[in-house]
Scaffold this motif. Structure first.
Motif, mmCIF file in Angstrom:
data_model
loop_
_atom_site.group_PDB
_atom_site.id
_atom_site.type_symbol
_atom_site.label_atom_id
_atom_site.label_comp_id
_atom_site.label_asym_id
_atom_site.label_seq_id
_atom_site.Cartn_x
_atom_site.Cartn_y
_atom_site.Cartn_z
ATOM 1 N N SER B 37 0.842 -1.192 0.000
ATOM 2 C CA SER B 37 0.000 0.000 0.000
ATOM 3 C C SER B 37 0.887 1.255 0.000
ATOM 4 N N PRO B 38 0.329 2.410 -0.373
ATOM 5 C CA PRO B 38 1.090 3.660 -0.223
ATOM 6 C C PRO B 38 1.515 3.868 1.235
ATOM 7 N N GLY B 39 2.757 4.245 1.423
ATOM 8 C CA GLY B 39 3.203 4.630 2.761
ATOM 9 C C GLY B 39 3.464 3.492 3.728
ATOM 10 N N THR B 43 10.273 2.399 0.388
ATOM 11 C CA THR B 43 11.532 3.102 0.110
ATOM 12 C C THR B 43 12.482 3.010 1.297
ATOM 13 N N ASP B 71 11.410 9.310 -4.447
ATOM 14 C CA ASP B 71 11.973 8.039 -3.965
ATOM 15 C C ASP B 71 13.308 7.752 -4.643
ATOM 16 N N VAL B 118 4.617 0.772 -7.745
ATOM 17 C CA VAL B 118 3.696 1.833 -7.343
ATOM 18 C C VAL B 118 2.965 1.387 -6.069
ATOM 19 N N GLY B 119 2.740 2.298 -5.149
ATOM 20 C CA GLY B 119 2.048 1.973 -3.903
ATOM 21 C C GLY B 119 0.604 1.596 -4.160
ATOM 22 N N ASN B 120 0.306 0.287 -4.045
ATOM 23 C CA ASN B 120 -1.010 -0.213 -4.439
ATOM 24 C C ASN B 120 -1.062 -1.680 -4.032
ATOM 25 N N LEU B 121 -2.046 -2.047 -3.246
ATOM 26 C CA LEU B 121 -2.131 -3.420 -2.746
ATOM 27 C C LEU B 121 -2.917 -4.329 -3.682
ATOM 28 N N PRO B 141 -0.230 -0.086 10.925
ATOM 29 C CA PRO B 141 -1.400 0.812 10.970
ATOM 30 C C PRO B 141 -2.478 0.464 9.942
ATOM 31 N N GLU B 142 -2.141 -0.336 8.936
ATOM 32 C CA GLU B 142 -3.139 -0.704 7.917
ATOM 33 C C GLU B 142 -4.193 -1.667 8.451
ATOM 34 N N LYS B 164 6.647 -1.450 10.623
ATOM 35 C CA LYS B 164 6.134 -0.511 11.643
ATOM 36 C C LYS B 164 5.734 -1.258 12.914
#
Lengths: 219, 219
Positions: B37-39, B43, B71, B118-121, B141-142, B164
């Motif tokens: 996912s994004p974030g 990176t 990035d 690309v940030g995408n699940l 956090p997701e 995280k």
């Protein structure tokens, strides 16, 4: 013989979305298209919004997920009519999927329809569904570089909800940069800083949404 | 007259990905396709991995983003050859995009190529690029419902990095459920629990990756 070519799948979707919008306008149903990355807090925002507004407005929900019904189950527990769209692999909800879901609602009895899109910060922004407004959530753990990296989402949205403000002490999120970059892309963007977990800051969002519904009903 | 129909855009992509893989095998470049996912921390994981392994292996990076180069700029600061693919709206990297990027590298001089998608699940999991392994990150956090909601990503990946972990005291993340659900989808999934922020837990990932490269070089 002339061959017809559909040049743009988005044009075809726009026509379906316009049909949906005409139906919503006829029945005076205010519609929001709620989008974010996976896990940014869409379903929790939907739950908080329902609890705050369900005495005042009749609310329906469409849940979009690739598969499973866990978000729809959460909403159903609040006694709200909810339809689950399983996209079966597709990474966004489109106008036709919403059209297919509509016969399960009594639209004349609804004031507000919340469509929770598939968790994805890219593709859903490209597909209209007949909504009044697109609303997007950016959560603080995702980082403040997201407006610069996913500009279409921030350009298309009328509202950016910055969620998980309760995590600010523990994450590297530059709040001012995120807001500044988002407003550079979309100067009209309305921004609310909230914690769906603690309910902090949600009053502004609820008041804005309530005012939007009231204005729309009078239009 | 018989009309040829490309039945599946994924078939066409698979052929390009196979061409890329043949080239990588010829030059003995081990390739990972990094997705999340994004974030979620892609990176930062790339940066930590480079710092840990750049004395041992020659590393190259392809950064995939819809737009911007932030990035790639971060990776370039580590003295590593890096190419930025700007997908211009596309929500994933495909085999052809990687093929276009390859002439900018001296492949014969590389041991490891990291492709940050690309940030995408959702969509990136559908497109092969010629990689040895897909590696995905799930950040705490997701939420722990992500394997059930985005199963293809967890099925396609060889490795799930739970990132995280430093935020565990502040988020509602059921670690055992996330791991159990992911392993139900993909019993062979290798799992590492890390914090890219504090570097906690990264040793296991680095050792795994190093062993993979060594085994591949000998094959």
């Amino acid at each position: 013989m002339k061959v017809s070519v559909i040049k743009n799948v988005l044009d075809a979707n726009d026509r379906l979305a316009a049909d949906n919008k005409a139906l919503f306008d006829d029945k005076k149903v205010y519609v929001i298209n709620l989008m974010s990355s996976p896990g940014a807090g869409k379903t929790t925002l939907v739950e908080r919004t329902i609890v705050a507004l369900q005495d005042q407005y009749k609310i329906g929900v469409i849940e979009g997920d690739i598969q499973d019904t866990c978000d729809a189950d959460r909403v159903a527990r609040l006694g709200i009519p909810v339809v689950q769209i399983n996209t079966g692999g597709a990474c966004h909800i489109d106008g036709n999927m919403v059209r297919e879901a509509l016969p399960t609602f009594d639209l004349a009895a609804l004031d507000l329809l919340i469509v929770e899109n598939v968790g994805n910060l890219v593709c859903p922004a490209e597909f209209k569904i007949g909504e009044n407004e697109k609303v997007m959530i950016l959560s603080t753990p995702e980082g403040s570089d997201k407006p610069a990296k996913y500009p279409l989402m921030f350009r298309e949205a009328a509202v950016m909800i910055i969620n998980k403000m309760d995590l600010m002490p523990y994450v590297d999120f530059n709040l001012e940069k995120a807001k500044k970059d988002a407003l550079t892309i979309n100067p009209k963007l309305k921004i609310f800083e909230v914690s769906c977990k603690t309910s902090g800051g949600l009053t502004g969002w609820i008041e804005w949404l309530s005012a939007q519904i009231t204005t729309y009903k009078k239009s």
